[in-house]
Design a protein around this motif. Structure first.
Motif, PDB file in Angstrom:
ATOM      1  N   ALA A   1      16.728  13.355 -25.093  1.00  0.00           N
ATOM      2  CA  ALA A   1      15.655  12.550 -24.814  1.00  0.00           C
ATOM      3  C   ALA A   1      16.233  11.143 -24.019  1.00  0.00           C
ATOM      4  CB  ALA A   1      14.836  12.144 -26.088  1.00  0.00           C
ATOM      5  N   GLY A   2      17.373  10.750 -24.011  1.00  0.00           N
ATOM      6  CA  GLY A   2      17.837   9.378 -23.769  1.00  0.00           C
ATOM      7  C   GLY A   2      18.694   9.713 -22.480  1.00  0.00           C
ATOM      8  N   GLU A   3      18.769  11.102 -21.774  1.00  0.00           N
ATOM      9  CA  GLU A   3      19.730  11.238 -20.474  1.00  0.00           C
ATOM     10  C   GLU A   3      18.852  10.428 -19.299  1.00  0.00           C
ATOM     11  OE1 GLU A   3      19.719  15.332 -19.820  1.00  0.00           O
ATOM     12  OE2 GLU A   3      21.045  15.825 -21.465  1.00  0.00           O
ATOM     13  N   GLY A   4      19.842   9.768 -18.746  1.00  0.00           N
ATOM     14  CA  GLY A   4      19.440   8.840 -17.572  1.00  0.00           C
ATOM     15  C   GLY A   4      19.038   7.349 -18.065  1.00  0.00           C
TER      16      GLY A   4
ATOM     17  N   ASP B   1      19.199  -3.002 -23.423  1.00  0.00           N
ATOM     18  CA  ASP B   1      18.186  -2.312 -22.599  1.00  0.00           C
ATOM     19  C   ASP B   1      17.233  -1.235 -23.494  1.00  0.00           C
ATOM     20  OD1 ASP B   1      18.588  -4.219 -20.622  1.00  0.00           O
ATOM     21  OD2 ASP B   1      20.131  -2.819 -19.613  1.00  0.00           O
ATOM     22  N   TRP B   2      16.291  -1.662 -24.176  1.00  0.00           N
ATOM     23  CA  TRP B   2      15.546  -0.771 -24.942  1.00  0.00           C
ATOM     24  C   TRP B   2      14.533  -0.074 -24.295  1.00  0.00           C
ATOM     25  CZ3 TRP B   2      17.273  -0.292 -29.742  1.00  0.00           C
ATOM     26  CH2 TRP B   2      18.199  -1.148 -30.287  1.00  0.00           C
ATOM     27  N   VAL B   3      14.446   1.223 -24.387  1.00  0.00           N
ATOM     28  CA  VAL B   3      13.291   2.292 -23.971  1.00  0.00           C
ATOM     29  C   VAL B   3      12.871   3.108 -24.899  1.00  0.00           C
ATOM     30  CG1 VAL B   3      14.647   2.267 -21.506  1.00  0.00           C
ATOM     31  CG2 VAL B   3      15.177   4.052 -23.068  1.00  0.00           C
ATOM     32  N   ARG B   4      11.719   3.347 -24.701  1.00  0.00           N
ATOM     33  CA  ARG B   4      10.670   4.079 -25.612  1.00  0.00           C
ATOM     34  C   ARG B   4      11.711   5.614 -25.670  1.00  0.00           C
ATOM     35  NH1 ARG B   4       6.230   2.203 -26.937  1.00  0.00           N
ATOM     36  NH2 ARG B   4       5.131   0.712 -25.551  1.00  0.00           N
ATOM     37  N   GLN B   5      11.610   5.940 -27.190  1.00  0.00           N
ATOM     38  CA  GLN B   5      12.201   7.342 -27.358  1.00  0.00           C
ATOM     39  C   GLN B   5      11.290   8.437 -27.532  1.00  0.00           C
ATOM     40  OE1 GLN B   5      14.189   9.664 -27.335  1.00  0.00           O
ATOM     41  NE2 GLN B   5      15.600   8.945 -28.654  1.00  0.00           N
ATOM     42  N   PRO B   6      11.052   9.395 -26.351  1.00  0.00           N
ATOM     43  CA  PRO B   6      10.084  10.234 -26.459  1.00  0.00           C
ATOM     44  C   PRO B   6      10.284  11.304 -27.386  1.00  0.00           C
ATOM     45  CG  PRO B   6      11.657  10.453 -24.699  1.00  0.00           C
ATOM     46  CD  PRO B   6      11.943   9.314 -25.214  1.00  0.00           C
ATOM     47  N   ALA B   7      11.604  11.640 -28.074  1.00  0.00           N
ATOM     48  CA  ALA B   7      11.854  12.459 -29.197  1.00  0.00           C
ATOM     49  C   ALA B   7      10.969  11.949 -30.493  1.00  0.00           C
ATOM     50  CB  ALA B   7      12.925  12.723 -29.316  1.00  0.00           C
ATOM     51  N   SER B   8      10.624  10.691 -30.596  1.00  0.00           N
ATOM     52  CA  SER B   8      10.140  10.172 -31.802  1.00  0.00           C
ATOM     53  C   SER B   8       9.072   8.951 -31.372  1.00  0.00           C
ATOM     54  CB  SER B   8      11.314   9.716 -32.992  1.00  0.00           C
ATOM     55  OG  SER B   8      10.539   8.873 -33.938  1.00  0.00           O
ATOM     56  N   PRO B   9       8.026   9.255 -31.267  1.00  0.00           N
ATOM     57  CA  PRO B   9       7.026   8.298 -30.613  1.00  0.00           C
ATOM     58  C   PRO B   9       6.910   7.113 -31.446  1.00  0.00           C
ATOM     59  CG  PRO B   9       5.980  10.452 -30.427  1.00  0.00           C
ATOM     60  CD  PRO B   9       7.268  10.721 -31.029  1.00  0.00           C
TER      61      PRO B   9
ATOM     62  N   LEU C   1      28.050   2.727 -28.492  1.00  0.00           N
ATOM     63  CA  LEU C   1      27.170   2.587 -29.404  1.00  0.00           C
ATOM     64  C   LEU C   1      25.784   3.260 -28.959  1.00  0.00           C
ATOM     65  CD1 LEU C   1      25.425   1.775 -32.039  1.00  0.00           C
ATOM     66  CD2 LEU C   1      25.099  -0.454 -30.886  1.00  0.00           C
ATOM     67  N   TYR C   2      25.303   4.354 -29.377  1.00  0.00           N
ATOM     68  CA  TYR C   2      24.047   4.992 -29.154  1.00  0.00           C
ATOM     69  C   TYR C   2      22.895   4.657 -30.094  1.00  0.00           C
ATOM     70  CZ  TYR C   2      27.269   7.945 -26.243  1.00  0.00           C
ATOM     71  OH  TYR C   2      28.337   8.237 -25.283  1.00  0.00           O
ATOM     72  N   VAL C   3      21.914   3.985 -29.955  1.00  0.00           N
ATOM     73  CA  VAL C   3      21.209   3.857 -30.837  1.00  0.00           C
ATOM     74  C   VAL C   3      19.867   4.980 -30.470  1.00  0.00           C
ATOM     75  CG1 VAL C   3      19.005   2.307 -32.072  1.00  0.00           C
ATOM     76  CG2 VAL C   3      21.395   1.389 -31.191  1.00  0.00           C
ATOM     77  N   HIS C   4      19.706   5.841 -31.166  1.00  0.00           N
ATOM     78  CA  HIS C   4      19.110   7.045 -30.739  1.00  0.00           C
ATOM     79  C   HIS C   4      17.495   6.906 -31.135  1.00  0.00           C
ATOM     80  CE1 HIS C   4      22.325   9.604 -29.463  1.00  0.00           C
ATOM     81  NE2 HIS C   4      22.789   9.573 -30.731  1.00  0.00           N
ATOM     82  N   SER C   5      16.969   6.303 -32.226  1.00  0.00           N
ATOM     83  CA  SER C   5      15.932   5.830 -32.450  1.00  0.00           C
ATOM     84  C   SER C   5      15.951   4.597 -33.360  1.00  0.00           C
ATOM     85  CB  SER C   5      15.127   7.048 -32.892  1.00  0.00           C
ATOM     86  OG  SER C   5      15.299   7.467 -34.130  1.00  0.00           O
TER      87      SER C   5
END
Length: 164
Positions: free
Chosen positions: A151-154, A35-43, A7-11
């Protein structure tokens, strides 16, 4: 028979994050803490990935549970197994949901009747065949999701297993 997928939650807006976890937990039958991280492609939005293992149809259940949230961009995949082809679901606020059957190498398998219908629409002048095939392959969804994928690489990935 079991399969596995991602499952990829992109934003997702922050307020949706716990609801996504609850929905996934309900499907997998285990607690889901992504593990949620900020999505730089959509502030202002967050992203997460979850590798899962479960029964055939789990990807479909996840996509169905998540597709109603308009501000969510996601993809769910399941790998093929001896008794079922793989699947890919992609969803964006602008395009809605896309579903494709995938083969052992990840290629999209387009059913014959869908190809015939696309050719018929193009022959009647209702559309262009290239556009029809592009849609059958999910290209509009790929085009919209590609900046979010990069934007989610790594980003961290967590494995969850369905309780059987």
């Amino acid at each position: 028979m079991a399969t596995r997928g991602v499952l990829y939650v992109h934003s997702a807006p922050r307020a949706l994050c716990p609801h996504i976890e609850w929905a996934v937990a309900g499907i997998l039958g285990v607690r889901a803490s992504l593990d949620w991280v900020r999505q730089p492609a959509s502030p202002g939005t967050w992203r997460a990935e979850l590798s899962w293992q479960g029964q055939i149809g789990t990807a479909s259940k996840m996509a169905s549970a998540l597709r109603g949230w308009d501000l969510l961009r996601f993809e769910v995949t399941s790998e093929p197994c001896p008794t079922a082809e793989g699947e890919r679901y992609s969803s964006t606020p602008a395009l809605g949901i896309f579903h494709a059957v995938t083969g052992i190498h990840g290629d999209i398998l387009i059913p014959e009747d869908r190809l015939r219908a696309a050719m018929a629409r193009a022959a009647r002048g209702e559309s262009v065949l290239e556009t029809e095939i592009s849609t059958l392959l999910g290209k509009p969804w790929d085009d919209e999701l590609e900046p979010f994928r990069h934007a989610g690489e790594g980003a961290p990935v967590r494995w969850l297993h369905q309780v059987v």
